[in-house]
Design a protein around this motif. Sequence first.
Motif, PDB file in Angstrom:
ATOM      1  N   VAL A 110       0.861  -1.092  -0.054  1.00  0.00           N
ATOM      2  CA  VAL A 110       0.067   0.061  -0.144  1.00  0.00           C
ATOM      3  C   VAL A 110       0.943   1.202  -0.157  1.00  0.00           C
ATOM      4  O   VAL A 110       1.401   1.644   0.986  1.00  0.00           O
ATOM      5  CB  VAL A 110      -1.024  -0.040   1.331  1.00  0.00           C
ATOM      6  CG1 VAL A 110      -1.879   1.036   1.043  1.00  0.00           C
ATOM      7  CG2 VAL A 110      -1.670  -1.218   1.221  1.00  0.00           C
ATOM      8  N   ASP A 113      -1.702   6.331   0.615  1.00  0.00           N
ATOM      9  CA  ASP A 113      -2.932   6.466   1.452  1.00  0.00           C
ATOM     10  C   ASP A 113      -4.318   6.378   0.670  1.00  0.00           C
ATOM     11  O   ASP A 113      -4.418   7.038  -0.447  1.00  0.00           O
ATOM     12  CB  ASP A 113      -2.943   7.445   2.337  1.00  0.00           C
ATOM     13  CG  ASP A 113      -1.908   7.206   3.446  1.00  0.00           C
ATOM     14  OD1 ASP A 113      -1.568   8.214   4.189  1.00  0.00           O
ATOM     15  OD2 ASP A 113      -1.724   6.107   3.878  1.00  0.00           O
ATOM     16  N   PRO A 114      -5.106   5.478   1.060  1.00  0.00           N
ATOM     17  CA  PRO A 114      -6.378   5.546   0.423  1.00  0.00           C
ATOM     18  C   PRO A 114      -7.049   6.726   0.423  1.00  0.00           C
ATOM     19  O   PRO A 114      -7.026   7.505   1.406  1.00  0.00           O
ATOM     20  CB  PRO A 114      -7.231   4.366   0.965  1.00  0.00           C
ATOM     21  CG  PRO A 114      -6.710   4.259   2.201  1.00  0.00           C
ATOM     22  CD  PRO A 114      -5.074   4.368   2.100  1.00  0.00           C
ATOM     23  N   ALA A 115      -7.868   7.228  -0.473  1.00  0.00           N
ATOM     24  CA  ALA A 115      -8.729   8.411  -0.346  1.00  0.00           C
ATOM     25  C   ALA A 115     -10.007   8.110   0.284  1.00  0.00           C
ATOM     26  O   ALA A 115     -10.710   8.901   0.723  1.00  0.00           O
ATOM     27  CB  ALA A 115      -8.914   9.131  -1.770  1.00  0.00           C
ATOM     28  N   ILE A 116     -10.521   6.914  -0.056  1.00  0.00           N
ATOM     29  CA  ILE A 116     -12.110   6.634   0.442  1.00  0.00           C
ATOM     30  C   ILE A 116     -11.843   5.180   0.942  1.00  0.00           C
ATOM     31  O   ILE A 116     -11.138   4.267   0.607  1.00  0.00           O
ATOM     32  CB  ILE A 116     -12.996   6.577  -0.702  1.00  0.00           C
ATOM     33  CG1 ILE A 116     -12.706   7.863  -1.419  1.00  0.00           C
ATOM     34  CG2 ILE A 116     -14.302   5.810  -0.426  1.00  0.00           C
ATOM     35  CD1 ILE A 116     -14.118   7.875  -2.622  1.00  0.00           C
ATOM     36  N   THR A 117     -12.806   4.949   2.061  1.00  0.00           N
ATOM     37  CA  THR A 117     -12.883   3.698   2.673  1.00  0.00           C
ATOM     38  C   THR A 117     -14.386   3.265   2.359  1.00  0.00           C
ATOM     39  O   THR A 117     -15.328   4.108   2.784  1.00  0.00           O
ATOM     40  CB  THR A 117     -12.614   3.642   4.090  1.00  0.00           C
ATOM     41  OG1 THR A 117     -11.361   4.095   4.551  1.00  0.00           O
ATOM     42  CG2 THR A 117     -13.016   2.301   4.786  1.00  0.00           C
ATOM     43  N   ARG A 177      -9.950   2.095  -0.274  1.00  0.00           N
ATOM     44  CA  ARG A 177      -9.862   1.016   0.424  1.00  0.00           C
ATOM     45  C   ARG A 177     -11.026   0.277   0.733  1.00  0.00           C
ATOM     46  O   ARG A 177     -12.048   0.946   0.988  1.00  0.00           O
ATOM     47  CB  ARG A 177      -9.200   1.644   1.985  1.00  0.00           C
ATOM     48  CG  ARG A 177      -9.141   0.301   3.127  1.00  0.00           C
ATOM     49  CD  ARG A 177      -9.326   0.875   4.279  1.00  0.00           C
ATOM     50  NE  ARG A 177      -7.965   1.196   4.716  1.00  0.00           N
ATOM     51  CZ  ARG A 177      -7.587   2.515   5.439  1.00  0.00           C
ATOM     52  NH1 ARG A 177      -8.672   3.360   5.530  1.00  0.00           N
ATOM     53  NH2 ARG A 177      -6.285   2.595   5.803  1.00  0.00           N
ATOM     54  N   ILE A 179     -13.277  -2.573   2.860  1.00  0.00           N
ATOM     55  CA  ILE A 179     -13.069  -3.533   4.136  1.00  0.00           C
ATOM     56  C   ILE A 179     -14.311  -4.299   3.864  1.00  0.00           C
ATOM     57  O   ILE A 179     -15.372  -3.817   3.817  1.00  0.00           O
ATOM     58  CB  ILE A 179     -13.187  -2.711   5.415  1.00  0.00           C
ATOM     59  CG1 ILE A 179     -12.362  -1.580   5.571  1.00  0.00           C
ATOM     60  CG2 ILE A 179     -13.354  -3.450   6.459  1.00  0.00           C
ATOM     61  CD1 ILE A 179     -11.323  -1.688   6.285  1.00  0.00           C
ATOM     62  N   LEU A 205     -12.324  -8.009   9.795  1.00  0.00           N
ATOM     63  CA  LEU A 205     -12.322  -7.066   8.751  1.00  0.00           C
ATOM     64  C   LEU A 205     -11.120  -7.378   7.864  1.00  0.00           C
ATOM     65  O   LEU A 205      -9.908  -7.049   8.084  1.00  0.00           O
ATOM     66  CB  LEU A 205     -12.189  -5.604   9.205  1.00  0.00           C
ATOM     67  CG  LEU A 205     -12.976  -5.166  10.309  1.00  0.00           C
ATOM     68  CD1 LEU A 205     -12.783  -3.752  10.938  1.00  0.00           C
ATOM     69  CD2 LEU A 205     -14.595  -5.029   9.791  1.00  0.00           C
ATOM     70  N   ASN A 206     -11.186  -7.553   6.671  1.00  0.00           N
ATOM     71  CA  ASN A 206     -10.254  -7.887   5.541  1.00  0.00           C
ATOM     72  C   ASN A 206     -10.297  -6.527   4.704  1.00  0.00           C
ATOM     73  O   ASN A 206     -11.359  -6.082   4.145  1.00  0.00           O
ATOM     74  CB  ASN A 206     -10.601  -9.075   4.549  1.00  0.00           C
ATOM     75  CG  ASN A 206     -10.405 -10.224   5.506  1.00  0.00           C
ATOM     76  OD1 ASN A 206      -9.495 -10.211   6.380  1.00  0.00           O
ATOM     77  ND2 ASN A 206     -11.269 -11.277   5.199  1.00  0.00           N
ATOM     78  N   GLN A 207      -9.068  -5.894   4.509  1.00  0.00           N
ATOM     79  CA  GLN A 207      -8.825  -5.031   3.634  1.00  0.00           C
ATOM     80  C   GLN A 207      -8.232  -5.330   2.341  1.00  0.00           C
ATOM     81  O   GLN A 207      -7.532  -6.025   2.220  1.00  0.00           O
ATOM     82  CB  GLN A 207      -7.938  -4.170   4.365  1.00  0.00           C
ATOM     83  CG  GLN A 207      -7.386  -2.904   3.524  1.00  0.00           C
ATOM     84  CD  GLN A 207      -6.025  -1.982   4.320  1.00  0.00           C
ATOM     85  OE1 GLN A 207      -6.505  -1.272   5.135  1.00  0.00           O
ATOM     86  NE2 GLN A 207      -4.903  -2.523   4.157  1.00  0.00           N
TER      87      GLN A 207
END
Lengths: 260, 78
Positions: A110, A113-117, A177, A179, A205-207
């Motif tokens: 990774v 950094d992701p922008a959205i979860t 991202r 989850i 929680l799997n990412q």
Amino acid sequence: MIVLKWLFLTISPCDAAEPWQLGSQDAATPIMQGIIDLHHDIFFFLILILVFVLWILVRALWHFHYKKNAIPQRIVHGTTIEILRTIFPSIISMFIAIPSFALLYSMDEVVVDPAITIKAIGHQWYRTYEYSDYNSSDEQSLTFDSYMIPEEDLELGQSRLLEVDNRVVVPAKTHLRIIVTSADVPHSWAVPSSGVKCDAVPGRLNQISILVQREGVYYGQCSEICGTNHAFTPIVVEAVPRKDYGSRVSNQLIPQTGEA
Amino acid sequence: MEDEIELKTAPADFRFPTTNQTRHCFTRYIEFHRCTTAKGEESNDCERFAKYYRALCPGEWVDKWNEQRESGTFPGPL
């Protein structure tokens, strides 16, 4: 020229299962493109080995037919051939392993950094999606359920067993991202054209990190047996241009807060 | 929400590099509550942690933990 482009380059990519499909769906993420490329790498060696083995086999059957060659030879050793048939397969294995491990480890990196979860929660037998990046309190996250559209309610042109009422809207060209979890029994969240298959395990929680590179609608199906309607819980991801994402999400928010 | 929504979420945490992010969600929740215990309920510094755990944790888990905290049965180092 432009007319030709219009005619041929607007053929829609394969983002859902096609009847009698042989190959993979078209890639929408770098991961899927990597998987397809790895497949092509391995397939090359596969054909090499196949042709070689078939050639040796046919040759042996032809030349050592009992009518043409009645006396069998008793050979038990052959140092040179034994060394060669050990070295060559290990070299071929190395050629296969290098791109394979490169892809495997890069899938887990990774870097950005992701922008959205987005949370994808599996239920029997539907999905719930939560977009909670914008809450100011513990309630109010954008949450909606996604049920398959039954066959009777399909419109012309829609796919059987693949369409849902509420799609997961994501911005294209944005690091996401996802989850994945479940509220009851194990499910699995799979979207082949994005190269994603992630088990939804209750209590875990799997990412997964994906970057959808083009706009479009991508279909997938539940990939872990979860009861009678396991075949009837599809997943539909709709990638929209980044600037439209805000309005799409708030449009979904409005009817939701009316009910919530 | 007519203008661009700022796209920001919980960053990748080097303490939790693997696929299993259960502990990440749990840790952020605990960090938020420890922060509010230390700095007070109205402190704005803790809002950061709140955003993180809300992004990562399913709503049902958060509700369950809130109830457990209220009844004093929360199984974590608050």
